[in-house]
Write a protein that holds these residues in place. Structure first.
Motif, PDB file in Angstrom:
ATOM      1  N   PRO A  64      17.669   1.724  61.786  1.00 41.38           N
ATOM      2  CA  PRO A  64      16.301   1.882  61.262  1.00 41.38           C
ATOM      3  C   PRO A  64      16.199   1.999  59.746  1.00 41.38           C
ATOM      4  O   PRO A  64      15.284   1.390  59.145  1.00 41.38           O
ATOM      5  CB  PRO A  64      15.808   3.147  61.974  1.00 41.38           C
ATOM      6  CG  PRO A  64      16.555   3.151  63.259  1.00 41.38           C
ATOM      7  CD  PRO A  64      17.933   2.650  62.909  1.00 41.38           C
ATOM      8  N   PHE A  94      15.404  -0.919  57.240  1.00 43.27           N
ATOM      9  CA  PHE A  94      14.031  -1.393  57.066  1.00 43.27           C
ATOM     10  C   PHE A  94      13.266  -0.390  56.194  1.00 43.27           C
ATOM     11  O   PHE A  94      13.527   0.814  56.252  1.00 43.27           O
ATOM     12  CB  PHE A  94      13.339  -1.515  58.420  1.00 43.27           C
ATOM     13  CG  PHE A  94      13.935  -2.529  59.338  1.00 43.27           C
ATOM     14  CD1 PHE A  94      13.369  -3.789  59.477  1.00 43.27           C
ATOM     15  CD2 PHE A  94      15.075  -2.228  60.090  1.00 43.27           C
ATOM     16  CE1 PHE A  94      13.918  -4.732  60.343  1.00 43.27           C
ATOM     17  CE2 PHE A  94      15.629  -3.164  60.958  1.00 43.27           C
ATOM     18  CZ  PHE A  94      15.057  -4.412  61.078  1.00 43.27           C
ATOM     19  N   GLU A 118      10.777   2.314  54.986  1.00 45.49           N
ATOM     20  CA  GLU A 118      10.168   3.382  55.781  1.00 45.49           C
ATOM     21  C   GLU A 118       8.717   3.094  56.104  1.00 45.49           C
ATOM     22  O   GLU A 118       8.243   3.377  57.212  1.00 45.49           O
ATOM     23  CB  GLU A 118      10.298   4.716  55.035  1.00 45.49           C
ATOM     24  CG  GLU A 118       9.864   5.916  55.839  1.00 45.49           C
ATOM     25  CD  GLU A 118      10.165   7.234  55.155  1.00 45.49           C
ATOM     26  OE1 GLU A 118       9.902   8.281  55.771  1.00 45.49           O
ATOM     27  OE2 GLU A 118      10.653   7.214  54.006  1.00 45.49           O
ATOM     28  N   ARG A 127       7.287   0.458  56.842  1.00 42.12           N
ATOM     29  CA  ARG A 127       7.050  -0.623  57.797  1.00 42.12           C
ATOM     30  C   ARG A 127       7.756  -0.402  59.132  1.00 42.12           C
ATOM     31  O   ARG A 127       7.705  -1.266  60.013  1.00 42.12           O
ATOM     32  CB  ARG A 127       7.494  -1.965  57.197  1.00 42.12           C
ATOM     33  CG  ARG A 127       6.687  -2.412  55.981  1.00 42.12           C
ATOM     34  CD  ARG A 127       6.921  -3.876  55.681  1.00 42.12           C
ATOM     35  NE  ARG A 127       6.423  -4.727  56.738  1.00 42.12           N
ATOM     36  CZ  ARG A 127       6.800  -6.008  56.893  1.00 42.12           C
ATOM     37  NH1 ARG A 127       7.664  -6.555  56.050  1.00 42.12           N
ATOM     38  NH2 ARG A 127       6.312  -6.734  57.887  1.00 42.12           N
ATOM     39  N   ARG A 128       8.393   0.751  59.285  1.00 38.48           N
ATOM     40  CA  ARG A 128       9.188   0.965  60.502  1.00 38.48           C
ATOM     41  C   ARG A 128       8.331   1.036  61.751  1.00 38.48           C
ATOM     42  O   ARG A 128       8.737   0.549  62.819  1.00 38.48           O
ATOM     43  CB  ARG A 128      10.065   2.218  60.364  1.00 38.48           C
ATOM     44  CG  ARG A 128      11.231   1.994  59.414  1.00 38.48           C
ATOM     45  CD  ARG A 128      12.083   3.233  59.228  1.00 38.48           C
ATOM     46  NE  ARG A 128      12.828   3.124  57.969  1.00 38.48           N
ATOM     47  CZ  ARG A 128      13.400   4.133  57.341  1.00 38.48           C
ATOM     48  NH1 ARG A 128      13.316   5.360  57.851  1.00 38.48           N
ATOM     49  NH2 ARG A 128      14.042   3.950  56.202  1.00 38.48           N
ATOM     50  N   GLU A 129       7.148   1.608  61.640  1.00 42.07           N
ATOM     51  CA  GLU A 129       6.270   1.651  62.815  1.00 42.07           C
ATOM     52  C   GLU A 129       5.800   0.246  63.173  1.00 42.07           C
ATOM     53  O   GLU A 129       5.834  -0.160  64.347  1.00 42.07           O
ATOM     54  CB  GLU A 129       5.077   2.559  62.547  1.00 42.07           C
ATOM     55  CG  GLU A 129       4.150   2.708  63.752  1.00 42.07           C
ATOM     56  CD  GLU A 129       3.034   3.711  63.502  1.00 42.07           C
ATOM     57  OE1 GLU A 129       2.145   3.807  64.378  1.00 42.07           O
ATOM     58  OE2 GLU A 129       3.047   4.399  62.455  1.00 42.07           O
ATOM     59  N   SER A 163       8.603  -1.726  64.815  1.00 45.87           N
ATOM     60  CA  SER A 163       9.365  -0.934  65.781  1.00 45.87           C
ATOM     61  C   SER A 163      10.020  -1.801  66.861  1.00 45.87           C
ATOM     62  O   SER A 163      11.154  -1.543  67.280  1.00 45.87           O
ATOM     63  CB  SER A 163       8.473   0.122  66.431  1.00 45.87           C
ATOM     64  OG  SER A 163       7.371  -0.486  67.093  1.00 45.87           O
ATOM     65  N   ILE A 201      12.983  -3.509  65.331  1.00 42.95           N
ATOM     66  CA  ILE A 201      14.055  -2.538  65.103  1.00 42.95           C
ATOM     67  C   ILE A 201      14.787  -2.239  66.405  1.00 42.95           C
ATOM     68  O   ILE A 201      16.023  -2.167  66.435  1.00 42.95           O
ATOM     69  CB  ILE A 201      13.493  -1.258  64.456  1.00 42.95           C
ATOM     70  CG1 ILE A 201      13.024  -1.553  63.023  1.00 42.95           C
ATOM     71  CG2 ILE A 201      14.541  -0.146  64.451  1.00 42.95           C
ATOM     72  CD1 ILE A 201      12.277  -0.410  62.358  1.00 42.95           C
ATOM     73  N   GLU A 224      11.869  -8.971  58.135  1.00 42.00           N
ATOM     74  CA  GLU A 224      10.698  -8.426  57.441  1.00 42.00           C
ATOM     75  C   GLU A 224       9.790  -9.529  56.907  1.00 42.00           C
ATOM     76  O   GLU A 224       8.565  -9.397  56.925  1.00 42.00           O
ATOM     77  CB  GLU A 224      11.152  -7.527  56.294  1.00 42.00           C
ATOM     78  CG  GLU A 224      11.946  -6.305  56.732  1.00 42.00           C
ATOM     79  CD  GLU A 224      12.567  -5.606  55.545  1.00 42.00           C
ATOM     80  OE1 GLU A 224      11.832  -5.283  54.594  1.00 42.00           O
ATOM     81  OE2 GLU A 224      13.792  -5.382  55.540  1.00 42.00           O
TER      82      GLU A 224
END
Length: 258
Positions: free
Chosen positions: A145, A148, A150, A152-154, A157, A160, A238
């Protein structure tokens, strides 16, 4: 006979896409499909990763390069374009050192020609210790995780989770071996500088693994240089469309120079 497992799509100029650390050749499936109309795209699993075997838990990038050269010879792959992500870039540079002008062009994707500094070497050692204590699954679940950004992590998801599942296909010995190989690799900036073929670097301004300052410090070594604003270490996910077009246009320029 080489023990390198791989898949390929398309015909024509060979284009080898080399995966990074905690990744397998499958990470390139979308790129391979998109580029296969113009190129013979080959995506190997490095030793100890995916379906490629490894003996022991130590190897050097030079040994990996020899294995890949043998694999190329076994599969009639001549004058390839190399594109390597992160670790794959380090492997590509070792191949360049081994094969010289038998490499048609080289691209580093969130990677660097510099060697590890003292802090990075210490981090590799901590990684090896963690892997030996806790194993692959716990490591990759925590490692992937932060590759990537932070913010855009949601949003990413699902991607990821897919990357974590792909990373679980790495063997314990493979991850330990490549941690040591990256730690011990040498600086290849001068090698890259002396290479006269086309050279691509794709960098992310928010990359936590390969800092943008390091990319800018070697910018003038490359014939093609791109910075992706706000992108972390996984630009092919991304900003898939943009990075795919960068790779496509670079490869087109290689085979049909202006």
């Amino acid at each position: 006979m080489s023990c390198i497992h791989f898949f390929e799509k398309g015909k024509g100029q060979p284009l080898i896409l080399i995966h990074g650390y905690c990744e397998t050749g499958n990470m390139w499936l979308d790129f391979a499909e998109a580029l296969s109309n113009e190129f013979r795209v080959l995506c190997p699993d490095l030793p100890g990763i995916g379906n490629s075997p490894i003996s022991g838990h130590q190897l050097s990038l030079e040994e990996v390069a020899v294995s890949l050269e043998e694999w190329m010879e076994s599969n009639q792959i001549e004058n390839p374009i190399l594109i390597g992500h992160s670790l794959g870039g380090y492997v590509s540079l070792a191949l360049l050192e081994l094969m010289g002008n038998r490499i048609k062009a080289i691209g580093l994707f969130h990677s660097t020609a510099f060697a590890d500094d003292t802090d990075k070497k210490a981090m590799r050692n901590r990684t090896i210790t963690f892997l030996r204590k806790y194993g692959v699954e716990k490591f990759v679940t925590s490692f992937v995780p932060p590759l990537f950004p932070e913010n855009r992590r949601e949003e990413l998801s699902g991607e990821i989770e897919d990357a974590i599942e792909d990373a679980k296909r790495c063997s314990l010995n493979g991850l330990i071996a490549f941690s040591g190989a990256m730690r011990d690799r040498k600086d290849r900036l001068e090698l890259l500088r002396q290479y006269s073929g086309p050279k691509l670097l794709i960098a992310g301004t928010s990359d936590g693994a390969v800092k943008i300052e390091a990319s800018r410090a070697q910018k003038d070594t490359f014939t093609h240089y791109f910075e992706l604003q706000g992108v972390g270490h996984m630009g092919m996910i991304e900003q898939k469309s943009e990075t795919l077009e960068i790779v496509r246009e670079f490869c087109q320029a290689v085979i049909s120079p202006a």
